[in-house]
Design a protein around this motif. Structure first.
Motif, PDB file in Angstrom:
ATOM      1  N   VAL A 251       1.196  -6.808   2.549  1.00  0.00           N
ATOM      2  CA  VAL A 251       0.966  -5.073   2.143  1.00  0.00           C
ATOM      3  C   VAL A 251       1.953  -3.804   2.516  1.00  0.00           C
ATOM      4  CG1 VAL A 251      -1.922  -5.274   2.179  1.00  0.00           C
ATOM      5  CG2 VAL A 251      -0.721  -4.576   4.537  1.00  0.00           C
TER       6      VAL A 251
ATOM      7  N   GLU B 261      -9.571  -1.042   6.551  1.00  0.00           N
ATOM      8  CA  GLU B 261     -10.108   0.021   5.910  1.00  0.00           C
ATOM      9  C   GLU B 261     -10.834  -1.106   4.751  1.00  0.00           C
ATOM     10  OE1 GLU B 261      -7.501   1.741   3.845  1.00  0.00           O
ATOM     11  OE2 GLU B 261      -6.372   2.943   6.124  1.00  0.00           O
TER      12      GLU B 261
ATOM     13  N   LYS C 124      -4.942  -1.596   7.182  1.00  0.00           N
ATOM     14  CA  LYS C 124      -5.597  -2.623   5.563  1.00  0.00           C
ATOM     15  C   LYS C 124      -6.842  -3.738   5.904  1.00  0.00           C
ATOM     16  CE  LYS C 124      -6.172  -3.564   1.291  1.00  0.00           C
ATOM     17  NZ  LYS C 124      -6.166  -2.382   0.534  1.00  0.00           N
TER      18      LYS C 124
ATOM     19  N   GLU D 144       0.270  -1.297  -0.229  1.00  0.00           N
ATOM     20  CA  GLU D 144      -0.179   0.234  -0.282  1.00  0.00           C
ATOM     21  C   GLU D 144       0.635   1.517   0.040  1.00  0.00           C
ATOM     22  OE1 GLU D 144      -3.249   0.163  -0.419  1.00  0.00           O
ATOM     23  OE2 GLU D 144      -3.738  -1.771   0.033  1.00  0.00           O
ATOM     24  N   SER D 145       0.243   2.621  -0.820  1.00  0.00           N
ATOM     25  CA  SER D 145       1.240   3.737  -0.567  1.00  0.00           C
ATOM     26  C   SER D 145       1.887   4.411   0.989  1.00  0.00           C
ATOM     27  CB  SER D 145       0.297   4.375  -1.827  1.00  0.00           C
ATOM     28  OG  SER D 145      -0.943   5.019  -1.168  1.00  0.00           O
ATOM     29  N   TRP D 146       0.624   4.028   1.567  1.00  0.00           N
ATOM     30  CA  TRP D 146       1.011   4.856   2.727  1.00  0.00           C
ATOM     31  C   TRP D 146       1.613   3.587   3.688  1.00  0.00           C
ATOM     32  CZ3 TRP D 146      -1.382   0.216   5.892  1.00  0.00           C
ATOM     33  CH2 TRP D 146      -2.015  -0.123   4.939  1.00  0.00           C
ATOM     34  N   ALA D 147       2.147   2.484   3.359  1.00  0.00           N
ATOM     35  CA  ALA D 147       2.092   1.254   4.403  1.00  0.00           C
ATOM     36  C   ALA D 147       3.619   1.709   4.102  1.00  0.00           C
ATOM     37  CB  ALA D 147       1.753   0.192   3.625  1.00  0.00           C
TER      38      ALA D 147
ATOM     39  N   ASN E 115       0.687  -2.393   9.004  1.00  0.00           N
ATOM     40  CA  ASN E 115       0.547  -2.450   8.688  1.00  0.00           C
ATOM     41  C   ASN E 115      -1.229  -3.287   7.994  1.00  0.00           C
ATOM     42  OD1 ASN E 115       2.355  -0.336   7.390  1.00  0.00           O
ATOM     43  ND2 ASN E 115       3.592  -1.549   6.906  1.00  0.00           N
TER      44      ASN E 115
END
Length: 143
Positions: free
Chosen positions: A93, A50, A47, A32-35, A43
């Motif tokens: 992720v 979400e 996920k 994930e881009s935010w991880a 992380n």
């Protein structure tokens, strides 16, 4: 003779039951881009919050040659967490570490070899899950 990926996977299949009675499987690596690298527990939990599903703990693997002992190598099982999606597919992720030697064993192009271990619960600090100690195994039974 060089050690092949097939040799490493076969050895992991032998040692996996010593670590966990849960299945050895694969987790598709889709960071994930935010991880954050090295923050797999947070992380995977994020996920799951979400997107549904759950965080699953277990182990991924590194392979190392012993530079001082030509022909000798070992496998490291590193505590890790992945996301179990609602469709029951495992997804890693967490982005890989920037140093290639700290990246897990990848099979089939984008799949991290992952040993599920539901008993491998991370230690807890005030703000994060902390990894359990790694396991080290020689590549061969003769050390």
């Amino acid at each position: 003779m060089a050690t092949t990926l097939q040799d490493i996977v076969q050895r992991i299949q032998i040692i996996a039951p010593q670590i966990s009675g849960d299945p050895l499987s694969g987790a598709r690596h889709l960071p994930e881009s935010w991880a954050e690298p090295t923050q797999c527990f947070a992380n995977a939990e994020r996920k799951a919050r979400e997107a549904g599903g759950s965080a699953i703990t277990g182990w991924y693997f590194h392979f190392r040659d012993v530079a001082a002992l030509p022909g000798r190598s070992y496998i490291i099982a590193v505590h890790h967490a992945v996301w179990l999606a609602p469709d029951k597919k495992l997804t890693d992720v967490t982005p890989f570490h920037s140093d290639p030697k700290h990246r897990p064993l990848v099979v089939n192009g984008d799949t991290v070899l992952f040993l599920v271990d539901q008993e491998a619960v991370p230690l807890q600090s005030a703000s994060a899950g902390l990894a359990l100690p790694s396991w080290f195994f020689p590549m061969t039974d003769d050390g």
